[in-house]
Design a protein around this motif. Structure first.
Motif, PDB file in Angstrom:
ATOM      1  N   THR A   3       0.835  -1.197   0.000  1.00 34.38           N
ATOM      2  CA  THR A   3       0.000   0.000   0.000  1.00 34.38           C
ATOM      3  C   THR A   3       0.871   1.248   0.000  1.00 34.38           C
ATOM      4  O   THR A   3       1.763   1.391   0.847  1.00 34.38           O
ATOM      5  N   SER A  23      -6.046  -1.755  -6.610  1.00 35.74           N
ATOM      6  CA  SER A  23      -7.172  -0.896  -6.244  1.00 35.74           C
ATOM      7  C   SER A  23      -7.356   0.224  -7.250  1.00 35.74           C
ATOM      8  O   SER A  23      -8.397   0.874  -7.299  1.00 35.74           O
ATOM      9  N   ARG A  25      -3.092   0.439  -3.809  1.00 37.19           N
ATOM     10  CA  ARG A  25      -2.800  -0.823  -3.149  1.00 37.19           C
ATOM     11  C   ARG A  25      -2.741  -1.940  -4.186  1.00 37.19           C
ATOM     12  O   ARG A  25      -3.639  -2.091  -5.001  1.00 37.19           O
TER      13      ARG A  25
END
Length: 321
Positions: free
Chosen positions: A226, A254, A267
């Motif tokens: 992340t 993501s 992420r």
């Protein structure tokens, strides 16, 4: 149980060279300006009109028909644009309301229900690398369907819906071609350059990077990398394994998403099957605010990870030399 850490590690020199070549596309001077218009009207009357302007996905200006006012996000943006350009953009949005009404009336002239509401969506954008224009786009849509678009200042209008064929002849006329080019230079490129040169949309910030490991009862391992709190939004984030860079798992992203403070978040997760021990994996991160790419190894021992997490000592990632 999910544990978090900041790690340090290194890759082989030849892998570093490959990564650096891959990162050449990240340009610190690249910026994109988008202007989006949404108009709700019948064939006879304009009901609502909303416009928003964004630079690098950060909102800076808006217009609402209810107020008849083009507003900017902050006083320094008004100062950067100057009174003349701000006033021009205010008049431009107001004047175009009549044009949008005509456009909707023209496209829906054969509809039998003249009181039906229609939604017109228009998008203009331009992208710069320094002072060099990389691209431009003008795109129109009606009631959720794409109508017509043109890419590049010298491109050709492409009809995406038969309803827009008649509009294509108007858009291609010498007069409207020159108007479109002027608007691009003055209000898309020009406004963006004034804002960026006279102030800063957002302080440039490097990413905070965290690596996590989750072990499942069936032996599957999920690594997550992340990056958050970074600006500008251009970033490279991916998983590698060992010196050969091979990936033996399912990778999911993501996508780059905005945080509430106008920074960004990304992420990347990697799911590894039980037959893989999970050793040798690392997350490679590069951003314009990092001098060189950084590597964050995945954990090889949950006990080691738990020990690091419990100590609350976050080790910074080592920059590749």
């Amino acid at each position: 149980m999910v544990n978090w850490k900041r790690g340090r590690g290194s890759f082989s020199i030849w892998l570093l060279i490959l990564v650096l070549f891959a990162l050449r596309e990240i340009q610190t001077a690249r910026h994109k300006h988008e202007m989006k218009f949404t108009v709700v009207a019948t064939s006879q009357a304009l009901l609502d009109h909303i416009a928003v302007a964004l630079i690098d996905d950060i909102f800076w200006g808006s217009y609402y028909k209810s107020s008849h006012q083009f507003a900017v996000k902050a006083a320094w943006i008004s100062e950067a644009l100057g009174a003349n350009l701000t006033e021009e953009m205010q008049h431009l949005v107001l004047d175009h309301e009549r044009g949008y009404q005509f456009f909707i009336h023209h496209l829906t002239r054969n509809d039998t229900k003249i009181e039906r509401n229609h939604t017109l969506q228009i998008r203009f954008d331009c992208e710069l690398d320094g002072d060099i224009q990389l691209s431009s786009l003008a795109k129109y849509g009606l009631d959720g369907e794409d109508l017509i678009q043109i890419e590049g200042l010298d491109g050709q209008w492409v009809v995406l819906n038969p309803r827009a064929h008649s509009f294509k002849f108007i858009a291609e006329s010498p007069f409207w071609t020159e108007v479109r080019k002027f608007y691009n230079k003055r209000y898309c490129v020009g406004a963006m350059q004034k804002i960026l040169r006279n102030s800063s949309m957002k302080e440039n910030l490097p990413p905070d990077v965290y690596v996590s490991r989750q072990d499942f009862p069936n032996g599957t391992i999920r690594y997550s990398c992340t990056a958050t709190g970074f600006y500008p939004p251009s970033i490279l984030l991916h998983w590698k394994k060992g010196s050969d860079g091979a990936i033996w798992g399912k990778e999911n992203s993501s996508g780059t998403l905005p945080n509430s403070d106008d920074t960004f978040y990304l992420r990347i997760s990697l799911e590894i099957q039980p037959e893989d021990t999970g050793t040798g994996y690392a997350c490679v991160v590069d951003h314009s605010q990092l001098e060189t790419p950084a590597v964050y190894p995945g954990t090889t021992s949950e006990a080691q990870l738990e020990e690091r997490f419990s100590s609350s000592i976050a080790s910074p990632a080592i920059d590749l030399q």
